[in-house]
Design an enzyme around this catalytic site. Sequence first.
Site, PDB file in Angstrom:
ATOM      1  N   ASP A   8      -5.391  -1.175   3.352  1.00  0.00           N
ATOM      2  CA  ASP A   8      -6.345  -1.340   2.244  1.00  0.00           C
ATOM      3  C   ASP A   8      -7.357  -0.207   2.304  1.00  0.00           C
ATOM      4  OD1 ASP A   8      -8.157  -2.530   0.238  1.00  0.00           O
ATOM      5  OD2 ASP A   8      -7.155  -4.428   0.679  1.00  0.00           O
TER       6      ASP A   8
ATOM      7  N   GLY B  77      -6.335   3.302   3.891  1.00  0.00           N
ATOM      8  CA  GLY B  77      -5.610   4.272   3.071  1.00  0.00           C
ATOM      9  C   GLY B  77      -5.736   3.924   1.609  1.00  0.00           C
ATOM     10  N   ASP B  78      -5.306   4.870   0.771  1.00  0.00           N
ATOM     11  CA  ASP B  78      -5.329   4.679  -0.678  1.00  0.00           C
ATOM     12  C   ASP B  78      -3.874   4.693  -1.145  1.00  0.00           C
ATOM     13  OD1 ASP B  78      -5.316   5.007  -3.428  1.00  0.00           O
ATOM     14  OD2 ASP B  78      -6.997   6.405  -3.438  1.00  0.00           O
TER      15      ASP B  78
ATOM     16  N   HIS C 219      -0.720  -6.535 -10.372  1.00  0.00           N
ATOM     17  CA  HIS C 219      -1.312  -6.927 -11.665  1.00  0.00           C
ATOM     18  C   HIS C 219      -2.572  -6.133 -12.022  1.00  0.00           C
ATOM     19  CE1 HIS C 219      -4.301 -10.359 -10.325  1.00  0.00           C
ATOM     20  NE2 HIS C 219      -4.391  -9.295  -9.556  1.00  0.00           N
TER      21      HIS C 219
HETATM   22  C1  LIG Z   1      -6.749  -8.376  -6.233  1.00  0.00           C
HETATM   23  S1  LIG Z   1      -6.943  -7.943  -4.548  1.00  0.00           S
HETATM   24  C2  LIG Z   1      -5.678  -8.908  -3.746  1.00  0.00           C
HETATM   25  C3  LIG Z   1      -5.983  -9.201  -2.303  1.00  0.00           C
HETATM   26  C4  LIG Z   1      -4.961 -10.072  -1.569  1.00  0.00           C
HETATM   27  N1  LIG Z   1      -3.691  -9.436  -1.437  1.00  0.00           N
HETATM   28  C5  LIG Z   1      -4.818 -11.429  -2.249  1.00  0.00           C
HETATM   29  O1  LIG Z   1      -3.748 -11.791  -2.723  1.00  0.00           O
HETATM   30  O2  LIG Z   1      -5.832 -12.144  -2.301  1.00  0.00           O
HETATM   31  C6  LIG Z   1      -6.307  -6.291  -4.496  1.00  0.00           C
HETATM   32  C7  LIG Z   1      -6.478  -5.601  -3.149  1.00  0.00           C
HETATM   33  O3  LIG Z   1      -5.978  -4.258  -3.281  1.00  0.00           O
HETATM   34  C8  LIG Z   1      -6.863  -3.376  -2.634  1.00  0.00           C
HETATM   35  N2  LIG Z   1      -6.776  -2.034  -3.247  1.00  0.00           N
HETATM   36  C9  LIG Z   1      -7.185  -1.678  -4.474  1.00  0.00           C
HETATM   37  N3  LIG Z   1      -6.950  -0.379  -4.708  1.00  0.00           N
HETATM   38  C10 LIG Z   1      -6.386   0.100  -3.571  1.00  0.00           C
HETATM   39  C11 LIG Z   1      -5.910   1.374  -3.196  1.00  0.00           C
HETATM   40  N4  LIG Z   1      -5.978   2.415  -4.036  1.00  0.00           N
HETATM   41  N5  LIG Z   1      -5.367   1.534  -1.965  1.00  0.00           N
HETATM   42  C12 LIG Z   1      -5.307   0.473  -1.097  1.00  0.00           C
HETATM   43  N6  LIG Z   1      -5.739  -0.774  -1.411  1.00  0.00           N
HETATM   44  C13 LIG Z   1      -6.277  -0.958  -2.637  1.00  0.00           C
HETATM   45  C14 LIG Z   1      -8.227  -4.003  -2.848  1.00  0.00           C
HETATM   46  O4  LIG Z   1      -9.182  -3.524  -1.931  1.00  0.00           O
HETATM   47  C15 LIG Z   1      -7.914  -5.486  -2.695  1.00  0.00           C
HETATM   48  O5  LIG Z   1      -8.023  -5.894  -1.360  1.00  0.00           O
END
Ligand SMILES: C[S@@+](CC[C@H](N)C(=O)[O-])C[C@H]1O[C@@H](n2cnc3c(N)ncnc32)[C@H](O)[C@@H]1O
Length: 339
Positions: A202, A228-229, A248
């Site tokens: 994340d 990471g991104d 989503h």
């Molecule tokens: C809607 S949340 C879902 C969290 C968890 N998987 C759940 O089901 O509750 C989306 C997750 O994706 C992560 N995220 C968003 N953009 C990201 C990126 N570019 N790289 C890595 N993680 C990312 C956010 O920090 C967040 O924790």
Amino acid sequence: MSHAISSDAILEIGQSFWKAKALLSAVELDLFTVLAREGPLEIDAICRRVGLHDRGARDFLDSLVALALLQRDELHRYANTIETDLFLDRDKPTYSGGFLEMCNERLYPAWSGLTAALQTGLSVHEEDRESGDFYQRLYSNRTSREVFLGGMTGGVRAVARAIAAQFAWREHRSVVDVGCAEGCLLVEIAQAHPHIQGRGFDLAPVAPSFDRFVTANAVGDRVTFQAGDFRVDPVPAADVIVFGRVLHNWNLATKRQLLARAWAALPPGGRVVVYERLIDDERRTNATALLASLNMLVVTPEGFDFTGGECSQWMRDAGFRETRVEPLVASHGMVIGTK
Ligand SMILES: C[S@@+](CC[C@H](N)C(=O)[O-])C[C@H]1O[C@@H](n2cnc3c(N)ncnc32)[C@H](O)[C@@H]1O
């Protein structure tokens, strides 16, 4: 075919925000935690403890009784029900109110912009349009970051438990949860399957909340974090790669790109798991999932939810040879693809 609906039921839908806001305000006032610690309490004691004016207090508390969220005894004292005590007392590890806190702070105000979002196709957050991403804004401030991440844990706990129980974990040794938030899914899997090693992937600002949560749940020796991104960096390798309520958030091209990155990171026979509130293939019955997709319209620049059939097709297009869709709990389902 349409469902029959009475005029009462139509009006009930229109005013269902009354119920929602009564519950969200009770969580905001920490009423359930106070009652768990000190209840049963009489109305005057509750007013003093949580800061209620006496004009609305009786109606508020009795509304919560009528909604089966509180109980009132013959001495007119209020207490939690068994369920609200378990799920809405923040002192318990089963606390799920984080999701409701997030609804109260972020989603309830955002949804007043639904009509405009429907007319323009734009989310209510103009400030996100350039970056294409609301996480930068959300994570720039500690409070909004923690409310969001706590909200994810509260909303996912039951689903995480179902995935830990349902998926064939004995066939695999390692899992990467992409977009893991605090790591609730990895904790549930690690606790149920002692042979599994888990890694959360994340954005860097998530690390302190992840570490705190995983340590508190005593699985820190087998569950680690990698910052990471995923829009830039490769997905870390593992036998199973999970995207939970991640796809989503994004447009179709990014959804497909993330599945392609998972395919590249998996060994032959490895599996990708996508769990979401999956829209039913006929787009007729899972109202919660359809409304969740409207929620993506309101709060993200380009996100939308999808059916199990659509996700299976994207997986096959990415190279997965076999896919299947399984129902979970709380309007969620998972799509599993095998490389
Ligand atoms: C809607 S949340 C879902 C969290 C968890 N998987 C759940 O089901 O509750 C989306 C997750 O994706 C992560 N995220 C968003 N953009 C990201 C990126 N570019 N790289 C890595 N993680 C990312 C956010 O920090 C967040 O924790």
